[in-house]
Design a protein around this motif. Structure first.
Motif, PDB file in Angstrom:
ATOM      1  N   ARG A   1       1.556   4.399  13.659  1.00  0.00           N
ATOM      2  CA  ARG A   1       0.997   5.167  13.155  1.00  0.00           C
ATOM      3  C   ARG A   1      -0.329   5.541  14.836  1.00  0.00           C
ATOM      4  O   ARG A   1      -0.955   6.852  14.013  1.00  0.00           O
TER       5      ARG A   1
ATOM      6  N   VAL B   1       6.184   8.192   9.322  1.00  0.00           N
ATOM      7  CA  VAL B   1       4.789   7.196   8.995  1.00  0.00           C
ATOM      8  C   VAL B   1       3.727   8.310   8.635  1.00  0.00           C
ATOM      9  O   VAL B   1       3.921   9.529   8.943  1.00  0.00           O
TER      10      VAL B   1
ATOM     11  N   GLN C   1       5.165  -0.635  11.974  1.00  0.00           N
ATOM     12  CA  GLN C   1       4.170   0.470  11.140  1.00  0.00           C
ATOM     13  C   GLN C   1       3.442   0.927  12.029  1.00  0.00           C
ATOM     14  O   GLN C   1       2.200   2.001  12.302  1.00  0.00           O
TER      15      GLN C   1
END
Length: 394
Positions: A151, A360, A147
């Protein structure tokens, strides 16, 4: 006059008739710089003041219609005019059809023979630096590694990709009219597309694709030696990036420039124009639609602070870094002023389609697009106030 009366009355009549026909606007003016000479008529603006007013009007108009389209999306979601599932189809059309058409049409129209390599270097280096700052900020936020990689890529693109076509072109044309400026800066606004999409965004997409590879290989109960290597994952991510419609449009446009030139057939150009015109409205509509889907969460204090941080990186920091590079590499005032305007432009609504594509922080990006617009408008207005006193002469 007494001598004229004595010699001939017709001469007096002719001279009087000429004076009567001559309006104050037609009478010759003395050159400026002398006291009491060369003054404009009351209520008449100079060219510099007219440019400043034009820029103020363009910034206000661009900000107004952008907020209006976003507000239409908010009203459509709150009024339940369209279901949430329908927004996925609109986002797919905007990101996979309309945006590639706009990118191809813009790049194919650039005359690379008149491009100054130093200005291109300024635009590129400033965006590389700010991309690194945005990616570092996104990676340091909480979350698992996959993640955080995604990001970092999306945040880096957020801090560098501007709304060049719908917002930047009218403002640059007002500040630097092509007929009155030494450099045609409108071509550099169009040139930002291949720099951003063909170089900066590729790194962001690679980070996002690497996060997808990392997430897919993480839960597999296989030995470490059997898992795909970093080089193989990078190669797969690179192939996926090259297959995306936006990057494909950039490569096709550059190939068109190299093989054919800038002349695009009229029928093809009209078709691309119809598709490209639909991008800005659909993307801004999706921004408002998503923000209204969870309005309380979107405008929460924590999310607002992150959006404000990204917006300041996109506008204030990018403009400051661009001015530093422009002063060090080029050194002319008009290039420095153009660097401020190009850096202070608001983020493109394309970022929402990218965030939805990779999953995202969609609410954060939707809020960031709106906040960045509100941060960018005062900076551009302040630049417009400085233009009348610092406008470069041709």
């Amino acid at each position: 006059h007494t001598r004229c009366l004595r010699e001939s009355l017709p001469s007096v009549w002719c001279a009087t008739n000429v004076v009567r026909r001559c309006s104050p606007r037609d009478r010759p003016r003395d050159p400026p710089g002398r006291p009491g000479r060369g003054r404009s008529e009351p209520g008449e603006m100079s060219a510099e003041e007219q440019v400043g007013r034009d820029v103020l009007g363009r910034v206000g108009l661009s900000t107004g219609f952008t907020l209006l389209v976003i507000g239409t999306g908010i009203a459509a979601r709150l009024g339940e005019v369209m279901e949430t599932s329908a927004s996925a189809g609109v986002a797919r059309f905007a990101g996979s059809v309309a945006l590639p058409a706009a990118v191809f049409r813009g790049i194919a129209a650039i005359d690379f023979g008149t491009v100054d390599g130093k200005i291109v270097l300024v635009l590129t280096l400033s965006r590389v630096v700010v991309f690194g700052l945005g990616a570092l900020y996104g990676y340091n936020l909480h979350g698992h590694k996959a993640q955080r990689l995604a990001r970092a890529g999306i945040f880096g693109i957020f801090c560098t990709q501007s709304n060049d076509f719908a917002f930047g072109l009218p403002i640059v044309e007002s500040v630097f009219p092509p007929a009155q400026s030494r450099t045609n800066f409108t071509s550099y606004i169009l040139l930002l597309a291949p720099i951003q999409l063909g170089l900066i965004n590729v790194f962001g997409f690679l980070l996002a694709e690497m996060s997808a590879e990392h997430a897919s290989s993480q839960p597999l109960p296989v030995a470490a030696a059997a898992r795909p290597s970093i080089a193989r994952a990078f190669a797969r991510a690179a192939m996926r990036v090259l297959a995306t419609p936006v990057v494909t449009a950039v490569l096709l446009a550059l190939a068109w420039q190299a093989v054919v030139g800038v002349a695009v057939p009229l029928v093809f150009d009209r078709a691309l124009a119809m598709l490209a015109d639909s991008f800005a409205g659909s993307a801004l509509f999706l921004v408002g639609f998503t923000a209204a889907d969870s309005l309380a969460a979107t405008m929460s204090p924590g999310l607002f602070v992150r959006s404000l941080t990204l917006s300041c990186l996109k506008t204030v920091v990018l403009a400051f870094v661009a001015v530093l590079f422009a002063k060090a590499i080029v050194g002319t005032h008009d290039v420095m002023l153009f660097s401020v305007i190009a850096g202070a432009l608001p983020v493109a609504p394309t970022l929402y389609t990218f965030s939805q594509q990779y999953g995202v922080d969609t609410h954060l990006i939707a809020c960031g697009v709106l906040v960045c617009l509100l941060v960018s408008a005062p900076l551009l207005l302040a630049t417009a106030v400085l233009v009348p006193n610092n406008l470069p002469k041709a």
